[in-house]
Design an enzyme around this catalytic site. Structure first.
Site, PDB file in Angstrom:
ATOM      1  N   LYS A  52       0.845  -1.198   0.000  1.00  0.00           N
ATOM      2  CA  LYS A  52       0.000   0.000   0.000  1.00  0.00           C
ATOM      3  C   LYS A  52       0.881   1.248   0.000  1.00  0.00           C
ATOM      4  O   LYS A  52       0.604   2.216  -0.715  1.00  0.00           O
ATOM      5  CB  LYS A  52      -0.951  -0.014   1.207  1.00  0.00           C
ATOM      6  N   GLN A  96      -4.742  -1.575   9.273  1.00  0.00           N
ATOM      7  CA  GLN A  96      -4.570  -2.900   8.664  1.00  0.00           C
ATOM      8  C   GLN A  96      -5.166  -3.966   9.581  1.00  0.00           C
ATOM      9  O   GLN A  96      -4.816  -4.064  10.753  1.00  0.00           O
ATOM     10  CB  GLN A  96      -3.065  -3.156   8.426  1.00  0.00           C
ATOM     11  N   ASP A 119     -11.109   2.393   3.417  1.00  0.00           N
ATOM     12  CA  ASP A 119     -11.395   0.964   3.228  1.00  0.00           C
ATOM     13  C   ASP A 119     -12.878   0.731   2.939  1.00  0.00           C
ATOM     14  O   ASP A 119     -13.257  -0.337   2.465  1.00  0.00           O
ATOM     15  CB  ASP A 119     -11.017   0.176   4.497  1.00  0.00           C
TER      16      ASP A 119
END
Ligand code: NDP
Length: 283
Positions: A52, A96, A119
């Site tokens: 990422k 995460q 997200d």
């Protein structure tokens, strides 16, 4: 002849488009930044986080990295999220997952400002998707819609079957296909006669988490097959939920693993981060 949907190439195309948008924002004096938080040192998470960060660098998004020790408390993590929520220089916040067991992941997801939830997991964004309002959409299913559209595959009016009903893949996938005017069926572990249902699909999206479970017996002739699964087989090679070699001949289009859905997830995360600027400006 079966066509292989090249997720690597399509994700590169998207990232290059985003790079142009980011440089336009920069020329207007707006820098985009994303906070990436990892708690603990799970090796798989470290690989994802690193990928990422690399994608941010490629596109020109500033990534702010928070690598917190395993023993970080829920209160400490919530405090950091609160600080980032209130920092106008931070556009996107990503935690995460999974987080260590002593931290409630739902509480963490709900603590992130819906305007920075790149997200797309916050209940407000899930609700927006449900009623067709603007908001962030979970990256993997959003990437699959891009794979279909950019491959010239018509979705409207098609019989689509999604296997899997997780909050991050199956459910948002079904909602997105519905939004594209498909007729959608969702299957799960309690579905009776799975083959009978999947054989109706013009577009079959497989997100089960079971290596090579979907063989040609589950697939209609000429179907489009999208494989979300990622596994390592006995030879340490990557494979999906679909038995690619067995299914290949039967499909009109298929995504490979690796190089299909996987690269799209990060591309759409970057897309959400760029979109966050306009969303935050409109508030
Ligand atoms: P989950 O384990 O959360 O969900 C799996 C779903 O499959 C559940 O809804 C489950 O049903 C259903 N299922 C399990 N067994 C069967 C069966 N025998 N028949 C029918 N349905 C079944 O997984 P995720 O959605 O998170 O992920 C799915 C796969 O996609 C995994 O391999 C994961 O690694 C991969 N993945 C890949 C991503 C990428 O970027 N490429 C991103 C996210 C995930 P029930 O609800 O009844 O239990």
């Amino acid at each position: 002849m079966t066509q292989i949907i090249d997720g690597k190439q399509i994700s590169k195309q998207i990232k290059d488009e985003l790079k142009d948008k980011v440089s336009k924002y920069k020329s207007e004096g707006t820098e985009i930044s994303m906070a990436v938080i990892m708690v603990g040192n799970d090796p798989a998470s470290a690989v994802y986080v690193n990928n990422k960060k690399k994608a941010c660098e490629y596109i020109g998004i500033r990534s702010l990295s928070y690598e917190l020790p395993e023993e970080t408390t829920e209160a400490e993590l919530l405090e950091l999220i609160d600080k980032l929520n209130n920092d106008p220089s931070v556009n996107g916040i990503l935690v995460q997952l999974p987080v260590p067991k002593h931290i409630d992941d739902n509480k963490i997801i709900r603590a992130i400002s819906p305007l920075k939830d790149v997200d797309g997991f916050h209940t407000q964004n899930v609700g927006s998707l449900c009623i067709g309002e603007k908001g962030f959409v979970s990256c993997t299913p959003a990437g699959i819609i891009q794979l279909l559209k950019r491959s010239g595959i018509e979705i409207a009016g098609k019989e689509c079957v999604v296997i899997g009903r997780s909050n991050i893949v199956g459910k948002p996938m079904a909602l997105l296909l519905l939004q594209e005017n498909a007729t959608v069926t969702v299957c799960h572990s309690k579905t009776k006669d799975l083959k009978e249902v999947t054989k109706r699909a013009d577009i079959l999206v497989v997100a089960i988490g079971k290596p090579k479970m979907i063989t040609s017996e589950y697939v209609k002739d000429g179907a489009v097959v999208i494989d979300v699964g990622i596994h390592r087989n006995e030879n340490n090679q990557l494979c999906g939920d679909v038995d690619y070699d067995d299914v290949y001949e039967k499909c009109s289009y298929i995504t490979p693993v690796p190089g299909g859905v996987g690269p799209m997830t990060i591309a759409m995360l970057m897309n959400n981060c760029v979109e966050s600027v306009a969303l935050q400006m409109s508030e």
